[in-house]
Design an enzyme around this catalytic site. Structure first.
Site, PDB file in Angstrom:
ATOM      1  N   GLU A  97       4.282 -11.799  -0.446  1.00 26.90           N
ATOM      2  CA  GLU A  97       2.854 -11.495  -0.428  1.00 26.90           C
ATOM      3  C   GLU A  97       2.408 -11.007  -1.804  1.00 26.90           C
ATOM      4  OE1 GLU A  97       1.574  -9.529   3.284  1.00 26.90           O
ATOM      5  OE2 GLU A  97       0.554  -8.128   1.962  1.00 26.90           O
TER       6      GLU A  97
ATOM      7  N   ARG B 286       6.462  12.793   5.653  1.00 23.41           N
ATOM      8  CA  ARG B 286       6.953  13.392   6.902  1.00 23.41           C
ATOM      9  C   ARG B 286       8.190  14.222   6.616  1.00 23.41           C
ATOM     10  NH1 ARG B 286       6.846   7.941  10.432  1.00 23.41           N
ATOM     11  NH2 ARG B 286       4.589   7.615  10.383  1.00 23.41           N
TER      12      ARG B 286
ATOM     13  N   TYR C   8     -12.422  -2.327   7.193  1.00 20.03           N
ATOM     14  CA  TYR C   8     -11.123  -2.786   7.654  1.00 20.03           C
ATOM     15  C   TYR C   8     -10.948  -2.333   9.099  1.00 20.03           C
ATOM     16  CZ  TYR C   8      -6.359  -3.628   8.602  1.00 20.03           C
ATOM     17  OH  TYR C   8      -5.233  -4.106   9.215  1.00 20.03           O
TER      18      TYR C   8
ATOM     19  N   ASP D 241      -8.335  -2.604  12.421  1.00 21.87           N
ATOM     20  CA  ASP D 241      -7.136  -3.113  13.076  1.00 21.87           C
ATOM     21  C   ASP D 241      -7.562  -3.859  14.340  1.00 21.87           C
ATOM     22  OD1 ASP D 241      -4.820  -2.564  11.603  1.00 21.87           O
ATOM     23  OD2 ASP D 241      -4.885  -0.445  12.159  1.00 21.87           O
TER      24      ASP D 241
ATOM     25  N   ARG E 298       5.416  -7.435  -1.186  1.00 20.88           N
ATOM     26  CA  ARG E 298       6.378  -7.315  -0.087  1.00 20.88           C
ATOM     27  C   ARG E 298       6.856  -8.687   0.373  1.00 20.88           C
ATOM     28  NH1 ARG E 298       2.404  -4.792   4.630  1.00 20.88           N
ATOM     29  NH2 ARG E 298       0.662  -6.188   4.253  1.00 20.88           N
TER      30      ARG E 298
ATOM     31  N   ARG F  50     -10.434  -7.492  -1.473  1.00 29.55           N
ATOM     32  CA  ARG F  50      -9.134  -7.945  -1.977  1.00 29.55           C
ATOM     33  C   ARG F  50      -8.639  -9.053  -1.069  1.00 29.55           C
ATOM     34  NH1 ARG F  50      -4.633  -4.980  -1.696  1.00 29.55           N
ATOM     35  NH2 ARG F  50      -5.516  -3.392  -0.341  1.00 29.55           N
TER      36      ARG F  50
ATOM     37  N   ARG G 233      -5.154  10.724   1.507  1.00 21.09           N
ATOM     38  CA  ARG G 233      -3.896  11.435   1.738  1.00 21.09           C
ATOM     39  C   ARG G 233      -2.740  10.453   1.545  1.00 21.09           C
ATOM     40  NH1 ARG G 233      -2.549  10.173   7.067  1.00 21.09           N
ATOM     41  NH2 ARG G 233      -1.124  11.903   7.252  1.00 21.09           N
TER      42      ARG G 233
END
Ligand code: FDA
Length: 385
Positions: free
Chosen positions: A313, A178, A361, A363, A288, A257, A174
């Site tokens: 980065e 918003r 991954y 968090d 970024r 990556r 997705r």
């Protein structure tokens, strides 16, 4: 005497070590191949400016898991920092993730939520009837071509070093849009940054008489005090390093990556006015720029007013010597992962966890939460506690 060996001092390993030492009175040895603890969450004060820099990329803490939130608050207080991201494309700056503000700025319009939704729906029907067989087509079918080309195409091509028409569609499920002006990046119940920095938090987790830390120690080295050969089968092991490396890459390499960080002290007190600026244009080589002073506005009186630390980065595919950061997760990777999981299930007395040990991954809150669950459900019964 060690009751448990924890390989890796990231948040997964730290949580397991602390819980086993504190709740079960175990003597736990934690080893790490790096020269500092804390895994990728570790940070340092820049020598010139004193500004806290997250060495392995910006780390923002957020969670909706009450148990994790209570747990981490035992070791650190959090600032009220709320993460927001902007993106620089075509010489203009827009708020991200794409929201009503982004849409109205981009289309030079003043749509309300319903009109904006109708517009995006209409634009996303452009390829109706065609197979959704690459990332570009998937993205267009989700948000339409104009928004995709402005905000997703160049950024994604840089992240993956691959044209999005060559990338598989299932990399994205997705793309959040918003239809309000809310540009909070995370929508978790709790969010913030550790008041005295990540390293203080990490050191407090290690500060227990039952925990011994040994740095510069690679579990998979041929020789050393704590190697796979000398410990597996002798002492219980929680392994949070890379799964493929543990098994000598027997089933092939799992794809990752990595990121390259270009750090610079710039001679201005404020370089970009915000912590993170994405760069969506394909001809800008980096994805970024982080400006670390902005993560801690409450430290303004301690940070210099004439210098600032910025980090550009760059993203690329990792090879064996690189830091593995984000799983690539191709179908071939998923197949190899299943083969490694089967090997891991047969490895008696070794528990695999964390980001590298599960090829997922995670968090920080997920690493901590899954470590707490492993202690409850697997280690406690297996170790007779
Ligand atoms: P982690 O990778 O932190 O620790 C593993 C440790 O094991 C390392 O210290 C490594 O040196 C050690 N090790 C590996 N092999 C070894 C061996 N053979 N012998 C000895 N030691 C070995 N999360 C979040 O909540 N908010 C955020 O903003 C971010 N941002 C972010 C940016 C980037 C670029 C990355 C890569 C990750 C994040 N994260 C994040 C995720 C966060 O870093 C993650 O939750 C933790 O790293 C997971 O902790 P682990 O302990 O699993 O791994």
């Amino acid at each position: 005497m060690t009751d448990l060996l924890v390989v890796g001092s990231g948040f997964f390993g730290l949580t397991v070590a602390r819980e086993c030492a504190e709740r079960f009175g175990m003597q736990v040895t934690v080893i790490d191949q790096r020269d500092h603890p804390g895994g990728n969450a570790w940070s340092y004060a820049d020598a010139d400016t004193g500004i806290e820099v997250h060495r392995y990329g910006a780390h923002l803490f957020h969670t909706s898991n009450a148990r994790v939130w209570d747990y981490v608050n035992r070791f650190t207080a959090f600032t009220p920092y709320v993460h927001r991201v902007y993106t620089n494309v075509g010489g203009e700056v827009f708020p991200m993730p794409i929201n009503l503000g982004t849409i109205n700025q981009f289309f030079r319009a003043a749509y309300g939520p319903d009109d904006a939704r109708r517009l995006v729906e209409e634009q996303s029907r452009e390829l109706e009837g065609l197979p959704v067989d690459n990332l570009e087509r998937k993205a267009i079918s989700l948000i339409g071509r104009p928004l995709y080309e402005a905000f997703i195409k160049g950024y994604t091509a840089k992240q993956w070093q691959t044209d999005p028409t060559e990338l598989p569609p299932d990399i994205i499920s997705r793309l959040p849009v918003r239809y309000t002006y809310d540009n909070r990046y995370f929508s978790d119940t709790w969010e913030g940054l550790p008041v005295d920095g990540y390293t203080a938090w990490i050191e407090r987790m290690l500060d227990h008489p039952g925990i011994t830390l040994e740095l510069g120690t690679d579990f998979l080295a041929d020789e050393g005090p704590w190697t796979k050969a000398s410990t597996v089968g002798q002492v219980p092991v929680v392994f949070t390093g890379a799964l493929d490396r543990y098994f000598g890459y027997d089933e092939g390499d799992l794809g990752w990556r990595t990121l390259d960080f270009e750090t610079e002290v710039v001679p201005v007190g404020d370089f970009q006015g915000t912590p993170v600026m994405n760069y969506g244009d394909a001809d800008v080589p980096y994805t970024r720029i982080h400006e670390f002073r902005h993560f801690h506005p409450e430290r303004a009186d301690r940070y210099p007013t004439d210098r600032s630390v910025i980090v550009r980065e760059h993203s690329r595919f990792a090879s064996r010597g690189d830091e593995p950061y984000y799983p690539v997760n191709t179908p071939a990777d998923r197949e190899r992962l299943l083969a490694y999981r089967a090997l891991a299930d047969r490895e008696r007395g070794v528990w695999f966890g964390g980001r590298l040990g599960t090829y997922k991954y995670l968090d920080m809150h997920m690493a901590i939460g899954s470590a707490l669950v492993m202690v409850d459900n697997e280690l406690a019964p297996a170790l007779g506690r």
